[in-house]
Write an enzyme that holds these catalytic residues in place. Sequence first.
Site, PDB file in Angstrom:
ATOM      1  N   ASP A  57      -4.354 -12.733   3.359  1.00  0.00           N
ATOM      2  CA  ASP A  57      -5.737 -12.410   4.083  1.00  0.00           C
ATOM      3  C   ASP A  57      -6.872 -12.722   3.118  1.00  0.00           C
ATOM      4  O   ASP A  57      -7.755 -12.294   3.458  1.00  0.00           O
ATOM      5  CB  ASP A  57      -5.383 -10.944   4.447  1.00  0.00           C
ATOM      6  CG  ASP A  57      -4.847  -9.965   3.308  1.00  0.00           C
ATOM      7  OD1 ASP A  57      -4.545 -10.483   2.043  1.00  0.00           O
ATOM      8  OD2 ASP A  57      -4.451  -8.896   3.729  1.00  0.00           O
TER       9      ASP A  57
ATOM     10  N   HIS B  43       0.962  -1.418  -0.121  1.00  0.00           N
ATOM     11  CA  HIS B  43       0.029   0.205   0.134  1.00  0.00           C
ATOM     12  C   HIS B  43       0.850   1.345   0.033  1.00  0.00           C
ATOM     13  O   HIS B  43       0.468   2.432  -0.132  1.00  0.00           O
ATOM     14  CB  HIS B  43      -0.872   0.184   1.322  1.00  0.00           C
ATOM     15  CG  HIS B  43      -2.078  -1.183   1.067  1.00  0.00           C
ATOM     16  ND1 HIS B  43      -2.923  -1.126  -0.152  1.00  0.00           N
ATOM     17  CD2 HIS B  43      -2.148  -2.089   1.909  1.00  0.00           C
ATOM     18  CE1 HIS B  43      -3.758  -2.325   0.465  1.00  0.00           C
ATOM     19  NE2 HIS B  43      -3.365  -2.648   1.568  1.00  0.00           N
TER      20      HIS B  43
ATOM     21  N   ASP C 131      -2.646 -10.397  -2.688  1.00  0.00           N
ATOM     22  CA  ASP C 131      -3.018 -10.114  -1.213  1.00  0.00           C
ATOM     23  C   ASP C 131      -4.598  -9.861  -1.452  1.00  0.00           C
ATOM     24  O   ASP C 131      -4.998  -9.383  -2.762  1.00  0.00           O
ATOM     25  CB  ASP C 131      -2.631  -8.805  -0.798  1.00  0.00           C
ATOM     26  CG  ASP C 131      -2.696  -8.227   0.531  1.00  0.00           C
ATOM     27  OD1 ASP C 131      -1.988  -8.645   1.448  1.00  0.00           O
ATOM     28  OD2 ASP C 131      -3.983  -7.584   0.856  1.00  0.00           O
TER      29      ASP C 131
ATOM     30  N   HIS D 174      -6.152  -7.369  -0.383  1.00  0.00           N
ATOM     31  CA  HIS D 174      -6.434  -5.781  -1.081  1.00  0.00           C
ATOM     32  C   HIS D 174      -5.613  -5.387  -2.157  1.00  0.00           C
ATOM     33  O   HIS D 174      -4.591  -5.954  -2.460  1.00  0.00           O
ATOM     34  CB  HIS D 174      -5.827  -5.133   0.359  1.00  0.00           C
ATOM     35  CG  HIS D 174      -6.521  -5.363   1.528  1.00  0.00           C
ATOM     36  ND1 HIS D 174      -5.881  -6.146   2.522  1.00  0.00           N
ATOM     37  CD2 HIS D 174      -7.483  -4.988   1.801  1.00  0.00           C
ATOM     38  CE1 HIS D 174      -6.862  -6.473   3.524  1.00  0.00           C
ATOM     39  NE2 HIS D 174      -7.802  -5.465   3.407  1.00  0.00           N
TER      40      HIS D 174
HETATM   41 ZN   LIG Z   1      -4.010  -7.162   2.578  1.00  0.00          ZN
END
Ligand SMILES: [Zn+2]
Length: 343
Positions: A248, A124, A161, A163
């Site tokens: 995740d 991120h 991931d 996200h």
């Molecule tokens: Zn993540």
Amino acid sequence: MNPTLLLTDPFLLRHAPDDEHPERPARLARILELLEQEPVAGTRWEPPRPATEEEILAVHTPRLLESLRRLRGQHAEIDGDTLVSPDSYDAAVLAAGATVRAVEEVMEGRARNAFALVRPPGHHAEPDRAMGFCLLNNVAIAAEVARRRLGAERVLVLDWDVHHGNGTQACFWGRRDVLFQSIHQYPYYPGTGAPYETGESAGAGYSVNCGLPAGSTDADHGAVFQQLFLPIAEAFRPDLVLVSAGFDGHRQDPIGGMTLTEEAYAAMCTALMDLSERMCGGRLVLVLEGGYSLEGLSSSVRACVEVLTGARRADFPEGPSPQALAALKRSHDALRIFWPVLG
Ligand SMILES: [Zn+2]
């Protein structure tokens, strides 16, 4: 056969802002405990070195680096999710360095492939902004080192991931020498990763996003790999494959909403092993991102390590859902003009 290299350092446990935070030292501690209790044959452990300032500044702004450095020795909050403790800066620099070292060892032929078991995570972190538990973008820093110093002309960064890897996408948005592919839950944090985000100028077509609805399965991920990621990756012909390996999306994860099993991670890893063997002498480096179920995380990491050593292979199950196929079609439609291989 060269071994699979595993890089980590006990100092990475000292990034410890808050006992309640999901991105806590116990994540890495549990992975290391499992790999110690049930070691995987054909692996070699090595300690990392810190990333150099030059390596970090190839991706990040001096302003970001200076602002993180000023927080050394303190407890502080960068945003609601992103906290630091006194050793966080040095842990982040060491995590980036571990990732660079993994890439150096693989590019220079001393390791067959590698897994950088690091935290804080990185995907991120944007060039000028730390966010989403991430301080420095480990994968982007290593990709840039591979490009500038290690002779890789084209680097594939694949992000599984749950996200979207907004930071990595931002780093390479206008470039065609780094292909960024992300499969993620969508819509979801951080809000980016729509199918029409495909890059711009020289990088048009080189950001490949497939956002799947919550509840997506192992078979859904298989369809995205087989029908989107792998054909584009083959046309791109990478010299190195880097993976933002977050876990995740595991069905036990308390944050992500996917239903993946450990077998899906093994299957994604197998697919990338085969790709890297066809394309670039097997040069494949996994880098830990998220994953907040200690059991789901540690067992899935170990499954990937087994795949990296050649001890295990896994296939995706058949039968993607109509919702996943609809999402896949949106990505196909956005990317077809750039990649004739999509038909
Ligand atoms: Zn993540």
